[in-house]
Design a protein around this motif. Sequence first.
Motif, PDB file in Angstrom:
ATOM      1  N   GLU A 154      35.681  22.799 -25.741  1.00 18.94           N
ATOM      2  CA  GLU A 154      35.834  21.373 -25.446  1.00 18.94           C
ATOM      3  C   GLU A 154      34.695  20.552 -26.041  1.00 18.94           C
ATOM      4  OE1 GLU A 154      38.297  21.286 -21.247  1.00 18.94           O
ATOM      5  OE2 GLU A 154      36.178  21.833 -21.189  1.00 18.94           O
ATOM      6  N   LYS A 155      33.491  21.114 -26.009  1.00 18.94           N
ATOM      7  CA  LYS A 155      32.329  20.408 -26.545  1.00 18.94           C
ATOM      8  C   LYS A 155      32.354  20.377 -28.079  1.00 18.94           C
ATOM      9  CE  LYS A 155      27.256  20.623 -26.673  1.00 18.94           C
ATOM     10  NZ  LYS A 155      26.055  21.364 -26.201  1.00 18.94           N
ATOM     11  N   THR A 156      32.763  21.492 -28.673  1.00 17.46           N
ATOM     12  CA  THR A 156      32.694  21.642 -30.127  1.00 17.46           C
ATOM     13  C   THR A 156      33.907  21.065 -30.837  1.00 17.46           C
ATOM     14  OG1 THR A 156      31.449  23.686 -29.739  1.00 17.46           O
ATOM     15  CG2 THR A 156      32.257  23.315 -31.971  1.00 17.46           C
ATOM     16  N   PRO A 158      36.295  18.478 -29.604  1.00 15.91           N
ATOM     17  CA  PRO A 158      36.801  17.511 -28.612  1.00 15.91           C
ATOM     18  C   PRO A 158      38.159  16.916 -28.971  1.00 15.91           C
ATOM     19  CG  PRO A 158      35.029  16.547 -29.927  1.00 15.91           C
ATOM     20  CD  PRO A 158      35.057  18.008 -30.260  1.00 15.91           C
ATOM     21  N   GLU A 159      38.528  16.998 -30.262  1.00 17.64           N
ATOM     22  CA  GLU A 159      39.820  16.433 -30.674  1.00 17.64           C
ATOM     23  C   GLU A 159      40.984  17.394 -30.422  1.00 17.64           C
ATOM     24  OE1 GLU A 159      38.593  18.946 -34.134  1.00 17.64           O
ATOM     25  OE2 GLU A 159      37.618  17.766 -32.571  1.00 17.64           O
ATOM     26  N   LYS A 161      43.254  20.201 -28.053  1.00 15.19           N
ATOM     27  CA  LYS A 161      43.625  20.537 -26.692  1.00 15.19           C
ATOM     28  C   LYS A 161      43.198  21.971 -26.399  1.00 15.19           C
ATOM     29  CE  LYS A 161      47.595  17.425 -26.363  1.00 15.19           C
ATOM     30  NZ  LYS A 161      49.053  17.316 -26.116  1.00 15.19           N
TER      31      LYS A 161
END
Length: 226
Positions: A154-156, A158-159, A161
């Motif tokens: 999610e951090k790396t 973020p675009e 899902k």
Amino acid sequence: MKRPLLSLAFVALSSPALAQSEGAASAASAAPVTSAAASSATANRITTVDVMSISPGERGYTPELAAQGIQGKVVLHLKLKPDGMVEVATVQTSSRAEALDQLALSMVQRLRYRTSLPTPLTEVLAPIEYRRDTLASLPEKRCAEFMLDAGYYEKTFPEQKLRSMPVVNMTAGMLFLGKGAGDLSQRMKWLKQVEAAAREIRNACEREPEAGYLKTFTDLAVAAKP
């Protein structure tokens, strides 16, 4: 475009190595280049080789890096010497982890690329994927580990899902293809149940971090109402 689940298990199984370590006695041979790739290579002197998948403990990808959830795919642009060794290596597409990019750049310096083309390649795009998980390791994975991976993803990315995580794709494909026999309607029902589990696995693992990841995923699929 969303990748069909039917193809996912094949992604999980690594393809044959396309390069060999210099001087290694049992190095794998390169997979044949298709006629389309051969035409492209002839015209542009560049082609893309199969993905090289690397697990923790292999080729510098340490368990310590993997334990932090650090994983991803880097694509290198390689200019080759006439003997297939790498002359120049640059990052075409970053894994978004500097440590992995540098590992890949260092590793390819020891590889020799081979193909079935009558004219040797001079340039290739080489995808190298660092994966924390394999089909063999999934039964031992805990939900807490998956949550760490999910946080890194999610951090790396973020675009993206969370459903696009490689480990989620691998697990979904394995469960779907592992179902075995059944008519089309039964298999389509199971496909929908597996997809529902893939969407819910994060919430389930967050609730029970000490539970087994694969068992949790499987239980979600079995209980899902398509």
